[in-house]
Design a protein around this motif. Structure first.
Motif, PDB file in Angstrom:
ATOM      1  N   LEU A  43       0.823  -1.106  -0.118  1.00  0.00           N
ATOM      2  CA  LEU A  43      -0.027  -0.191   0.076  1.00  0.00           C
ATOM      3  C   LEU A  43       0.841   1.229   0.099  1.00  0.00           C
ATOM      4  CD1 LEU A  43      -2.804   1.007  -0.131  1.00  0.00           C
ATOM      5  CD2 LEU A  43      -2.911   0.814   2.327  1.00  0.00           C
ATOM      6  N   HIS A  44       1.978   1.365   0.681  1.00  0.00           N
ATOM      7  CA  HIS A  44       2.943   2.562   0.617  1.00  0.00           C
ATOM      8  C   HIS A  44       3.682   2.700  -0.595  1.00  0.00           C
ATOM      9  CE1 HIS A  44       3.447   2.361   5.370  1.00  0.00           C
ATOM     10  NE2 HIS A  44       2.489   3.089   5.256  1.00  0.00           N
ATOM     11  N   GLY A  45       3.749   1.548  -1.169  1.00  0.00           N
ATOM     12  CA  GLY A  45       4.333   1.659  -2.558  1.00  0.00           C
ATOM     13  C   GLY A  45       3.442   2.204  -3.597  1.00  0.00           C
ATOM     14  N   LEU A  46       2.120   1.893  -3.472  1.00  0.00           N
ATOM     15  CA  LEU A  46       1.172   2.419  -4.406  1.00  0.00           C
ATOM     16  C   LEU A  46       0.834   3.840  -4.195  1.00  0.00           C
ATOM     17  CD1 LEU A  46      -1.259  -0.538  -4.280  1.00  0.00           C
ATOM     18  CD2 LEU A  46       0.239   0.024  -6.018  1.00  0.00           C
ATOM     19  N   LEU A  47       0.811   4.062  -2.821  1.00  0.00           N
ATOM     20  CA  LEU A  47       0.395   5.607  -2.767  1.00  0.00           C
ATOM     21  C   LEU A  47       1.861   6.508  -3.061  1.00  0.00           C
ATOM     22  CD1 LEU A  47      -1.066   5.146   0.883  1.00  0.00           C
ATOM     23  CD2 LEU A  47      -2.132   5.969  -1.095  1.00  0.00           C
ATOM     24  N   VAL A  70       9.199   5.530   3.030  1.00  0.00           N
ATOM     25  CA  VAL A  70       9.201   5.110   1.605  1.00  0.00           C
ATOM     26  C   VAL A  70       9.534   6.289   0.707  1.00  0.00           C
ATOM     27  CG1 VAL A  70       8.113   4.150  -0.197  1.00  0.00           C
ATOM     28  CG2 VAL A  70       7.858   3.024   1.975  1.00  0.00           C
ATOM     29  N   THR A  71       8.816   7.315   1.043  1.00  0.00           N
ATOM     30  CA  THR A  71       9.027   8.697   0.263  1.00  0.00           C
ATOM     31  C   THR A  71      10.624   9.219   0.353  1.00  0.00           C
ATOM     32  OG1 THR A  71       6.699   9.292   0.677  1.00  0.00           O
ATOM     33  CG2 THR A  71       8.387  10.843  -0.129  1.00  0.00           C
ATOM     34  N   ALA A  72      11.120   9.316   1.388  1.00  0.00           N
ATOM     35  CA  ALA A  72      12.348   9.726   1.461  1.00  0.00           C
ATOM     36  C   ALA A  72      13.349   8.797   1.107  1.00  0.00           C
ATOM     37  CB  ALA A  72      12.465  10.122   2.930  1.00  0.00           C
ATOM     38  N   ASN A  73      13.335   7.615   1.372  1.00  0.00           N
ATOM     39  CA  ASN A  73      14.167   6.420   0.907  1.00  0.00           C
ATOM     40  C   ASN A  73      14.244   6.315  -0.774  1.00  0.00           C
ATOM     41  OD1 ASN A  73      16.246   4.680   1.314  1.00  0.00           O
ATOM     42  ND2 ASN A  73      14.785   2.996   1.636  1.00  0.00           N
ATOM     43  N   SER A  74      13.101   6.446  -1.079  1.00  0.00           N
ATOM     44  CA  SER A  74      13.061   6.441  -2.686  1.00  0.00           C
ATOM     45  C   SER A  74      13.711   7.505  -3.237  1.00  0.00           C
ATOM     46  CB  SER A  74      11.502   6.405  -3.395  1.00  0.00           C
ATOM     47  OG  SER A  74      10.857   7.600  -3.056  1.00  0.00           O
TER      48      SER A  74
END
Length: 518
Positions: free
Chosen positions: A174-178, A342-346
């Protein structure tokens, strides 16, 4: 510390000039604007505050704190660790103001190194990459554990490793999709996260203070020492107990990684770093005191069938309905935390791949033209996190190792640029946000503290030491950094020149190749 001041209501033409100034500064640093620059200063702060996430970190490792030092370490360890962490954050913020790029730490290392800049950048980047993946894994695994505890209380869905890992996978998906939907949605959710955390702490502490008829004594909360590690060495156990606070106060470098998407980045990024730590320090201490005063059955909470001691504390203090409500608040906060991670790491993966430093860099550096987000980097962040968290199926102590890896990986990446900035002394070119005469003392404290915790979190946490209780953190760190260093010696040192700067039409040609010639 100081910062340039602006009118609270600047005219539109001044805002336009500020936005172009962000892009001009990015070009001076060697990059063109590819990501959507649509985040406000508050949204930048919100990302770091969401990753620090007191409702996630404090409660995820609360059970560890109960057995490793107990109430006295939970209560007093937090402000001690918080003040030392603030020194690290302040030192990082000053550097961020000078170099507001998505690469963050590894770019800073390359710019600040007096020699062998590519090697410094390589090591910093890999530590940042390792720590970021581990943070995402530990946060979302903690969310899965709390969600499983809620499901057990509500519907009898047993808290087993298999069930927790299944929930963990769903949360990551779900975090990936968002995160692939665009930075505007992520910014909105992170803004909501700030208020969710603030009001969540107020609701939890308020309920635990007002509703129970019985509370623990002040002497219990402020002086009770508990050692269930088997070491029987108060000093050693007390040092181990600092992991609860230090694990929580991690991840605030996210504000730096989001600077290429933030307005007035040279000021907003540093403020986001510092403010996320300050607000978390105050609110986190209030939260820990509220929970510790609410403990009724200490041993029962430690050995709770839910596998989550705070859930048992809520249950004992408020009953089933109240406990479920508070668990939902915590799970929501953990969800926001994992999404921001996930946002920051990406973004770090995107920037590191932009400079060719990861295997398959061409894949991870791609930008979705519709959303202007690094979609492939998002899936690498979530996939790597799943591989780390899934280890719980085979080793019950894996989660503790993952949390230690997250602290060590990130803090090594934090301290390398700080150390290099100290070596520069007065030759360091300050940005608009800086520490003035406090740069050297705060930077020195930051380096010393990081050296201490790096050693500390590689030590055994339970005795007797067996194959299942062994702290595998040193092994994991050695494998990742050893592989990265071998790759450097065998291959990368011949082609990795540090961040790949691009020609800036506003500057003389010799400046654009500065990093590549160092």
């Amino acid at each position: 510390m100081s910062s340039d001041r602006h009118s609270p209501h600047p005219p539109p033409d001044l805002v336009d000039r500020a936005l172009s100034a962000d892009e001009r500064r990015l070009r001076e640093l060697g990059y063109t604007q590819e990501l959507a620059r649509s985040m406000s200063a508050f949204s930048n702060f919100a990302v770091s505050f969401s990753i620090v996430s007191i409702l996630s970190g404090c409660l995820t490792l609360y059970g560890f704190g109960m057995t490793t030092g107990g109430p006295v370490l939970i209560t007093w360890g937090w402000p001690v660790v918080g003040l030392m962490t603030l020194c690290v954050a302040l030192a990082m913020a000053e550097i961020c103001s000078s170099f507001p790029t998505a690469g963050g730490l590894y770019f800073w290392a390359a710019k600040l190194a007096p020699s062998r800049a590519p090697a410094w950048s390589w090591v910093t980047g890999w530590c940042n990459f390792m720590g970021g993946i581990a943070v995402t894994a530990s946060v979302d695994f903690g969310a899965a554990a709390f969600a499983n505890a809620f499901l057990e209380l509500q519907w009898g869905y047993a808290s087993t490793p298999a069930h927790t890992v299944l929930i963990f996978a769903a949360i990551l998906l779900l975090h990936g999709l968002l995160n692939t939907r665009g930075v505007r949605l992520v910014a909105v959710l992170n803004n909501v996260s700030v208020w969710w955390h603030v009001f969540g702490v107020l609701v939890i502490v308020g309920a635990l203070v007002v509703i129970p008829a019985h509370h623990a004594s002040a002497s219990f909360v402020f002086t009770r020492f508990v050692d269930e590690t088997g070491f029987h060495n108060p000093l050693y156990v007390s040092l181990l107990g600092l992991l609860l606070a230090q694990y929580t106060l991690t991840g605030y470098d996210a504000s730096a990684h989001m600077t290429e998407e933030t307005h007035d980045a040279a000021r907003s990024g540093p403020r986001g770093i510092v403010n996320s730590v300050v607000v978390s320090l105050v609110a986190g201490w209030i939260l820990l005191l509220g929970i510790t005063f609410a403990i009724r059955d200490y041993d029962g909470a430690v050995k709770s069938s839910t596998g989550v001691p705070p859930a048992q504390i809520f249950l004992d203090a408020l009953g089933a309905s109240g406990a479920k409500l508070l668990l939902l608040i915590v799970i929501g906060a953990q969800f926001f935390c994992g999404m921001a991670s996930v946002t920051a790491n990406s973004r770090m993966i995107y920037a590191f791949s932009r400079d060719g430093a990861l295997p398959g860099s061409r894949i991870w550096h791609r930008i979705d033209p519709r959303t202007q987000t690094p979609t492939n980097a998002v899936w690498l962040a979530t996939g790597g996190a799943f591989l780390l968290g899934a280890q719980d199926l085979w080793n019950a102590t894996a989660f503790a190792a993952v949390t230690s890896i997250s602290v060590i990986g990130l803090y090594i990446a934090y301290v390398i640029p700080i150390y290099l900035r100290l070596r520069q002394g007065d030759t360091f070119e300050r940005g608009p946000w800086h520490l003035g005469r406090w740069s050297k003392p705060l930077g020195t404290l930051a380096v010393g503290w990081t050296a201490l915790i790096t050693v500390l979190f590689m030590l055994p946490t339970v005795r007797p030491i067996t194959a299942t209780s062994f702290n595998y953190t040193p092994v994991a760190v050695a494998v990742v950094l050893g592989s990265a260093w071998i790759w450097w010696l065998v291959s990368a040192r011949h082609w990795f020149t540090g961040p790949k700067v691009q020609p800036d039409p506003t500057e003389p040609p010799q400046r654009t190749s500065e990093l590549e010639t160092r």
